[in-house]
Design a protein around this motif. Structure first.
Motif, mmCIF file in Angstrom:
data_model
loop_
_atom_site.group_PDB
_atom_site.id
_atom_site.type_symbol
_atom_site.label_atom_id
_atom_site.label_comp_id
_atom_site.label_asym_id
_atom_site.label_seq_id
_atom_site.Cartn_x
_atom_site.Cartn_y
_atom_site.Cartn_z
ATOM 1 N N LEU A 78 -19.163 15.913 28.360
ATOM 2 C CA LEU A 78 -18.217 17.083 27.578
ATOM 3 C C LEU A 78 -19.767 16.715 26.644
ATOM 4 O O LEU A 78 -18.831 18.337 26.100
ATOM 5 C CB LEU A 78 -17.413 16.386 27.257
ATOM 6 C CG LEU A 78 -16.049 16.211 28.658
ATOM 7 C CD1 LEU A 78 -14.929 15.290 28.043
ATOM 8 C CD2 LEU A 78 -16.369 17.790 28.633
ATOM 9 N N THR A 83 -8.948 20.024 33.888
ATOM 10 C CA THR A 83 -8.891 19.619 32.376
ATOM 11 C C THR A 83 -9.993 18.727 32.023
ATOM 12 O O THR A 83 -10.662 18.362 33.012
ATOM 13 C CB THR A 83 -7.245 18.487 32.181
ATOM 14 O OG1 THR A 83 -7.808 18.055 32.903
ATOM 15 C CG2 THR A 83 -6.415 19.597 32.442
ATOM 16 N N SER A 84 -10.061 19.099 31.134
ATOM 17 C CA SER A 84 -11.431 18.444 30.478
ATOM 18 C C SER A 84 -11.594 16.822 30.976
ATOM 19 O O SER A 84 -12.576 15.829 30.439
ATOM 20 C CB SER A 84 -11.649 18.506 28.756
ATOM 21 O OG SER A 84 -10.685 18.218 27.812
ATOM 22 N N THR A 85 -10.379 16.081 30.781
ATOM 23 C CA THR A 85 -10.106 14.788 30.837
ATOM 24 C C THR A 85 -10.214 14.030 32.089
ATOM 25 O O THR A 85 -11.059 13.408 32.401
ATOM 26 C CB THR A 85 -8.470 14.332 30.491
ATOM 27 O OG1 THR A 85 -8.000 15.268 29.548
ATOM 28 C CG2 THR A 85 -8.268 12.920 30.393
ATOM 29 N N LYS A 123 -17.469 10.777 29.833
ATOM 30 C CA LYS A 123 -17.973 11.551 28.457
ATOM 31 C C LYS A 123 -19.559 12.125 28.599
ATOM 32 O O LYS A 123 -18.861 13.473 27.802
ATOM 33 C CB LYS A 123 -17.284 10.589 27.193
ATOM 34 C CG LYS A 123 -16.063 9.853 27.658
ATOM 35 C CD LYS A 123 -15.893 9.134 26.830
ATOM 36 C CE LYS A 123 -14.495 7.965 26.448
ATOM 37 N NZ LYS A 123 -14.019 7.504 25.462
ATOM 38 N N THR A 168 -8.260 28.964 26.549
ATOM 39 C CA THR A 168 -8.132 27.528 26.886
ATOM 40 C C THR A 168 -8.629 26.316 25.838
ATOM 41 O O THR A 168 -10.094 26.660 25.334
ATOM 42 C CB THR A 168 -7.662 26.630 28.348
ATOM 43 O OG1 THR A 168 -8.858 26.718 28.136
ATOM 44 C CG2 THR A 168 -7.129 27.271 29.169
ATOM 45 N N PHE A 169 -8.168 25.191 25.555
ATOM 46 C CA PHE A 169 -8.488 24.496 24.943
ATOM 47 C C PHE A 169 -9.300 22.985 25.428
ATOM 48 O O PHE A 169 -9.000 22.358 24.982
ATOM 49 C CB PHE A 169 -8.171 24.210 23.419
ATOM 50 C CG PHE A 169 -6.631 23.347 23.328
ATOM 51 C CD1 PHE A 169 -6.668 22.291 23.763
ATOM 52 C CD2 PHE A 169 -5.547 24.292 23.763
ATOM 53 C CE1 PHE A 169 -5.493 21.307 24.123
ATOM 54 C CE2 PHE A 169 -3.894 23.578 23.975
ATOM 55 C CZ PHE A 169 -3.950 22.046 23.984
ATOM 56 N N ASP A 170 -9.324 23.445 26.392
ATOM 57 C CA ASP A 170 -8.876 22.449 27.818
ATOM 58 C C ASP A 170 -9.624 22.191 29.285
ATOM 59 O O ASP A 170 -8.993 20.827 29.782
ATOM 60 C CB ASP A 170 -7.603 20.753 27.595
ATOM 61 C CG ASP A 170 -6.411 21.379 27.993
ATOM 62 O OD1 ASP A 170 -6.089 22.718 28.314
ATOM 63 O OD2 ASP A 170 -5.922 20.608 28.044
ATOM 64 N N VAL A 171 -9.372 23.309 29.947
ATOM 65 C CA VAL A 171 -9.594 23.387 30.743
ATOM 66 C C VAL A 171 -11.021 24.034 30.846
ATOM 67 O O VAL A 171 -11.975 25.168 29.998
ATOM 68 C CB VAL A 171 -8.545 24.886 31.606
ATOM 69 C CG1 VAL A 171 -8.733 25.450 32.890
ATOM 70 C CG2 VAL A 171 -7.491 24.447 30.839
ATOM 71 N N VAL A 172 -11.703 23.601 31.898
ATOM 72 C CA VAL A 172 -13.420 23.385 32.113
ATOM 73 C C VAL A 172 -12.735 24.836 33.285
ATOM 74 O O VAL A 172 -12.630 24.179 34.619
ATOM 75 C CB VAL A 172 -13.929 22.419 32.217
ATOM 76 C CG1 VAL A 172 -15.382 22.806 33.014
ATOM 77 C CG2 VAL A 172 -14.008 21.682 30.957
ATOM 78 N N TYR A 210 -18.844 20.661 24.655
ATOM 79 C CA TYR A 210 -18.323 20.915 23.777
ATOM 80 C C TYR A 210 -19.344 21.705 22.294
ATOM 81 O O TYR A 210 -18.883 22.487 21.653
ATOM 82 C CB TYR A 210 -17.754 19.753 22.510
ATOM 83 C CG TYR A 210 -16.496 19.146 22.935
ATOM 84 C CD1 TYR A 210 -15.880 19.515 23.102
ATOM 85 C CD2 TYR A 210 -16.172 17.730 23.194
ATOM 86 C CE1 TYR A 210 -14.662 19.637 23.253
ATOM 87 C CE2 TYR A 210 -15.116 17.491 24.812
ATOM 88 C CZ TYR A 210 -14.135 18.346 24.188
ATOM 89 O OH TYR A 210 -12.982 17.346 24.283
ATOM 90 N N TRP A 247 -16.225 26.777 29.307
ATOM 91 C CA TRP A 247 -14.214 26.747 29.549
ATOM 92 C C TRP A 247 -13.791 28.409 29.695
ATOM 93 O O TRP A 247 -14.040 29.021 29.931
ATOM 94 C CB TRP A 247 -14.437 26.854 27.724
ATOM 95 C CG TRP A 247 -14.791 25.257 27.028
ATOM 96 C CD1 TRP A 247 -15.441 25.559 26.080
ATOM 97 C CD2 TRP A 247 -14.635 24.788 26.753
ATOM 98 N NE1 TRP A 247 -15.844 23.793 25.936
ATOM 99 C CE2 TRP A 247 -14.912 22.809 26.024
ATOM 100 C CE3 TRP A 247 -13.105 23.612 27.558
ATOM 101 C CZ2 TRP A 247 -14.747 21.707 25.995
ATOM 102 C CZ3 TRP A 247 -13.028 22.404 27.051
ATOM 103 C CH2 TRP A 247 -13.574 21.223 26.586
#
Length: 63
Positions: free
Chosen positions: A41, A28-30, A38, A12-16, A45, A8
């Motif tokens: 991740l 982004t994790s998306t 999936k 941030t909470f969604d950038v890898v 997490y 991570w």
């Protein structure tokens, strides 16, 4: 196959951050889930870091 190291981005909470072959890429994790599925991740997490195997096609999509 090439091994990628994922962590991570701090603050941030969604950038890898992906590191491979002397390169660093942030996404982004998306987007990561779209490229690698999936399951990519799960360790990220749970542990905060993960190792992924990428084929040449996936590596090409990272740029």
């Amino acid at each position: 196959m090439q091994e990628l190291s994922c962590t991570w981005v701090p603050g941030t909470f969604d950038v890898v951050r992906l590191k491979f072959a002397g390169r660093t890429v942030e996404m982004t994790s998306t987007r990561l889930a779209r490229l690698f599925g999936k399951q990519a991740l799960h360790d990220l997490y749970l542990k905060g870091s993960a190792k992924l195997k990428a084929d040449p096609q996936q590596v090409a999509l990272l740029s």
